[in-house]
Write a protein that holds these residues in place. Structure first.
Motif, PDB file in Angstrom:
ATOM      1  N   SER A  50     -58.524  45.098  -0.701  1.00 39.99           N
ATOM      2  CA  SER A  50     -57.525  44.394   0.100  1.00 39.99           C
ATOM      3  C   SER A  50     -56.113  44.730  -0.374  1.00 39.99           C
ATOM      4  O   SER A  50     -55.163  44.583   0.383  1.00 39.99           O
ATOM      5  CB  SER A  50     -57.759  42.881   0.042  1.00 39.99           C
ATOM      6  N   ASN A  51     -55.993  45.173  -1.610  1.00 39.42           N
ATOM      7  CA  ASN A  51     -54.691  45.584  -2.133  1.00 39.42           C
ATOM      8  C   ASN A  51     -54.220  46.825  -1.364  1.00 39.42           C
ATOM      9  O   ASN A  51     -54.957  47.805  -1.280  1.00 39.42           O
ATOM     10  CB  ASN A  51     -54.824  45.887  -3.628  1.00 39.42           C
ATOM     11  N   PRO A  52     -53.010  46.810  -0.793  1.00 35.17           N
ATOM     12  CA  PRO A  52     -52.598  47.924   0.083  1.00 35.17           C
ATOM     13  C   PRO A  52     -52.347  49.259  -0.615  1.00 35.17           C
ATOM     14  O   PRO A  52     -52.460  50.298   0.011  1.00 35.17           O
ATOM     15  CB  PRO A  52     -51.317  47.410   0.733  1.00 35.17           C
ATOM     16  N   HIS A  53     -52.020  49.256  -1.901  1.00 37.93           N
ATOM     17  CA  HIS A  53     -51.747  50.508  -2.620  1.00 37.93           C
ATOM     18  C   HIS A  53     -52.673  50.627  -3.816  1.00 37.93           C
ATOM     19  O   HIS A  53     -52.777  49.712  -4.624  1.00 37.93           O
ATOM     20  CB  HIS A  53     -50.301  50.556  -3.120  1.00 37.93           C
ATOM     21  N   LEU A  54     -53.300  51.780  -3.941  1.00 34.46           N
ATOM     22  CA  LEU A  54     -54.165  52.039  -5.084  1.00 34.46           C
ATOM     23  C   LEU A  54     -53.868  53.429  -5.626  1.00 34.46           C
ATOM     24  O   LEU A  54     -53.500  54.320  -4.868  1.00 34.46           O
ATOM     25  CB  LEU A  54     -55.634  51.973  -4.664  1.00 34.46           C
ATOM     26  N   GLY A  55     -54.056  53.611  -6.894  1.00 35.61           N
ATOM     27  CA  GLY A  55     -53.898  54.925  -7.492  1.00 35.61           C
ATOM     28  C   GLY A  55     -52.680  55.057  -8.375  1.00 35.61           C
ATOM     29  O   GLY A  55     -52.558  56.024  -9.118  1.00 35.61           O
ATOM     30  N   ASN A  56     -51.747  54.097  -8.316  1.00 31.03           N
ATOM     31  CA  ASN A  56     -50.498  54.264  -9.051  1.00 31.03           C
ATOM     32  C   ASN A  56     -50.641  54.165 -10.567  1.00 31.03           C
ATOM     33  O   ASN A  56     -49.797  54.658 -11.286  1.00 31.03           O
ATOM     34  CB  ASN A  56     -49.429  53.290  -8.553  1.00 31.03           C
ATOM     35  N   SER A  57     -51.701  53.549 -11.073  1.00 27.16           N
ATOM     36  CA  SER A  57     -51.890  53.553 -12.533  1.00 27.16           C
ATOM     37  C   SER A  57     -52.895  54.621 -12.974  1.00 27.16           C
ATOM     38  O   SER A  57     -53.179  54.744 -14.152  1.00 27.16           O
ATOM     39  CB  SER A  57     -52.323  52.174 -13.027  1.00 27.16           C
ATOM     40  N   GLY A  58     -53.429  55.397 -12.037  1.00 27.38           N
ATOM     41  CA  GLY A  58     -54.354  56.468 -12.380  1.00 27.38           C
ATOM     42  C   GLY A  58     -55.670  55.934 -12.912  1.00 27.38           C
ATOM     43  O   GLY A  58     -56.022  54.784 -12.684  1.00 27.38           O
ATOM     44  N   VAL A  59     -56.400  56.758 -13.622  1.00 30.61           N
ATOM     45  CA  VAL A  59     -57.664  56.347 -14.241  1.00 30.61           C
ATOM     46  C   VAL A  59     -57.451  56.333 -15.747  1.00 30.61           C
ATOM     47  O   VAL A  59     -57.073  57.336 -16.345  1.00 30.61           O
ATOM     48  CB  VAL A  59     -58.808  57.310 -13.867  1.00 30.61           C
ATOM     49  N   ILE A  60     -57.688  55.179 -16.340  1.00 34.22           N
ATOM     50  CA  ILE A  60     -57.535  54.994 -17.780  1.00 34.22           C
ATOM     51  C   ILE A  60     -58.936  54.858 -18.358  1.00 34.22           C
ATOM     52  O   ILE A  60     -59.649  53.903 -18.055  1.00 34.22           O
ATOM     53  CB  ILE A  60     -56.671  53.753 -18.076  1.00 34.22           C
ATOM     54  N   PHE A  61     -59.340  55.829 -19.162  1.00 29.76           N
ATOM     55  CA  PHE A  61     -60.730  55.897 -19.648  1.00 29.76           C
ATOM     56  C   PHE A  61     -61.171  54.645 -20.402  1.00 29.76           C
ATOM     57  O   PHE A  61     -62.299  54.204 -20.267  1.00 29.76           O
ATOM     58  CB  PHE A  61     -60.936  57.128 -20.514  1.00 29.76           C
ATOM     59  N   GLN A  62     -60.296  54.050 -21.194  1.00 33.33           N
ATOM     60  CA  GLN A  62     -60.717  52.882 -21.967  1.00 33.33           C
ATOM     61  C   GLN A  62     -60.920  51.640 -21.098  1.00 33.33           C
ATOM     62  O   GLN A  62     -61.501  50.663 -21.550  1.00 33.33           O
ATOM     63  CB  GLN A  62     -59.759  52.606 -23.112  1.00 33.33           C
ATOM     64  N   ASN A  63     -60.497  51.671 -19.846  1.00 36.31           N
ATOM     65  CA  ASN A  63     -60.704  50.539 -18.934  1.00 36.31           C
ATOM     66  C   ASN A  63     -61.960  50.681 -18.077  1.00 36.31           C
ATOM     67  O   ASN A  63     -62.297  49.771 -17.335  1.00 36.31           O
ATOM     68  CB  ASN A  63     -59.500  50.370 -18.003  1.00 36.31           C
ATOM     69  N   LEU A  64     -62.633  51.821 -18.146  1.00 34.38           N
ATOM     70  CA  LEU A  64     -63.784  52.068 -17.276  1.00 34.38           C
ATOM     71  C   LEU A  64     -65.037  51.357 -17.775  1.00 34.38           C
ATOM     72  O   LEU A  64     -65.266  51.247 -18.970  1.00 34.38           O
ATOM     73  CB  LEU A  64     -64.067  53.568 -17.183  1.00 34.38           C
ATOM     74  N   GLN A  65     -65.844  50.889 -16.835  1.00 35.03           N
ATOM     75  CA  GLN A  65     -67.146  50.295 -17.161  1.00 35.03           C
ATOM     76  C   GLN A  65     -68.177  51.408 -17.368  1.00 35.03           C
ATOM     77  O   GLN A  65     -69.120  51.247 -18.126  1.00 35.03           O
ATOM     78  CB  GLN A  65     -67.604  49.402 -16.008  1.00 35.03           C
ATOM     79  N   SER A  66     -68.001  52.512 -16.626  1.00 32.53           N
ATOM     80  CA  SER A  66     -68.917  53.647 -16.683  1.00 32.53           C
ATOM     81  C   SER A  66     -68.132  54.890 -16.286  1.00 32.53           C
ATOM     82  O   SER A  66     -67.222  54.818 -15.467  1.00 32.53           O
ATOM     83  CB  SER A  66     -70.064  53.401 -15.707  1.00 32.53           C
ATOM     84  N   PHE A  67     -68.476  56.041 -16.848  1.00 36.64           N
ATOM     85  CA  PHE A  67     -67.783  57.278 -16.485  1.00 36.64           C
ATOM     86  C   PHE A  67     -68.330  57.885 -15.197  1.00 36.64           C
ATOM     87  O   PHE A  67     -67.752  58.783 -14.631  1.00 36.64           O
ATOM     88  CB  PHE A  67     -67.844  58.302 -17.624  1.00 36.64           C
ATOM     89  N   LYS A  68     -69.473  57.407 -14.737  1.00 35.82           N
ATOM     90  CA  LYS A  68     -70.084  57.881 -13.489  1.00 35.82           C
ATOM     91  C   LYS A  68     -69.886  56.813 -12.421  1.00 35.82           C
ATOM     92  O   LYS A  68     -70.222  55.657 -12.619  1.00 35.82           O
ATOM     93  CB  LYS A  68     -71.581  58.129 -13.720  1.00 35.82           C
ATOM     94  N   ILE A  69     -69.315  57.196 -11.302  1.00 38.84           N
ATOM     95  CA  ILE A  69     -69.092  56.255 -10.205  1.00 38.84           C
ATOM     96  C   ILE A  69     -70.395  56.081  -9.429  1.00 38.84           C
ATOM     97  O   ILE A  69     -71.005  57.055  -9.013  1.00 38.84           O
ATOM     98  CB  ILE A  69     -67.982  56.755  -9.262  1.00 38.84           C
ATOM     99  N   LYS A  70     -70.807  54.845  -9.226  1.00 37.87           N
ATOM    100  CA  LYS A  70     -72.049  54.546  -8.515  1.00 37.87           C
ATOM    101  C   LYS A  70     -71.818  54.252  -7.035  1.00 37.87           C
ATOM    102  O   LYS A  70     -72.739  54.349  -6.241  1.00 37.87           O
ATOM    103  CB  LYS A  70     -72.754  53.335  -9.147  1.00 37.87           C
ATOM    104  N   LEU A  71     -70.594  53.883  -6.658  1.00 34.97           N
ATOM    105  CA  LEU A  71     -70.353  53.560  -5.248  1.00 34.97           C
ATOM    106  C   LEU A  71     -70.252  54.819  -4.402  1.00 34.97           C
ATOM    107  O   LEU A  71     -69.994  55.897  -4.914  1.00 34.97           O
ATOM    108  CB  LEU A  71     -69.125  52.664  -5.092  1.00 34.97           C
TER     109      LEU A  71
END
Length: 151
Positions: A50-71
């Protein structure tokens, strides 16, 4: 082209193009998309933000639950390029590496309200559209009625 079970067809832009099928679900969080996109509980689903903008903080590895995307895909209103100093990868690069499409330039508010009003919906992302729309919509309705969905 994104076709949903209720018969609505969206013309949208896609990064990492791929024909794919999945159930539509949404998330109303305004922050923490790194954790959300890597959450394994969204397996085989199209995740609408629902958030209109995504991507501005990029991907931060230490914040990920998993390195493989399941969706199967994410659906967002606008895609932004990363400008965060903590970013390890741009979101597009991370999704490209995992072979997951990013659907954007679409009215996410309408899509979320459709799911809230009608109930869960299946969707099909078609890159090269050559089949009849009615047959695809019937197939999506069949999947939802039978509660059968294969990975």
């Amino acid at each position: 082209m994104l076709i949903i079970e209720s018969g609505v067809i969206f013309h949208c832009k896609v990064l990492n193009k791929k024909n794919i099928l999945g159930e539509l679900v949404f998330n109303t969080s305004n922050y923490g998309y790194n954790e959300i996109i890597s959450d394994p509980s969204y397996k085989s689903q199209f995740l609408i933000f629902s958030n209109p903008h995504l991507g501005n903080s990029g991907v931060i590895f230490q914040n990920l639950q998993s390195f493989k995307i399941k969706l199967n895909s994410i659906i967002i209103k606008n895609y932004s390029i990363s400008s965060n100093f903590r970013s390890n990868l741009k979101m597009n690069s991370f999704f490209k590496k995992n072979k997951v499409p990013i659907i954007f330039n679409i009215d996410t508010r309408f899509l979320i309200s459709t799911i809230r009003n009608i109930g869960n919906q299946f969707a099909f992302l078609i890159i090269n559209f050559k089949k009849k729309k009615k047959n695809i919509i019937k197939y999506l309705r069949f999947l939802n009625n039978q509660k059968i969905f294969y990975d």
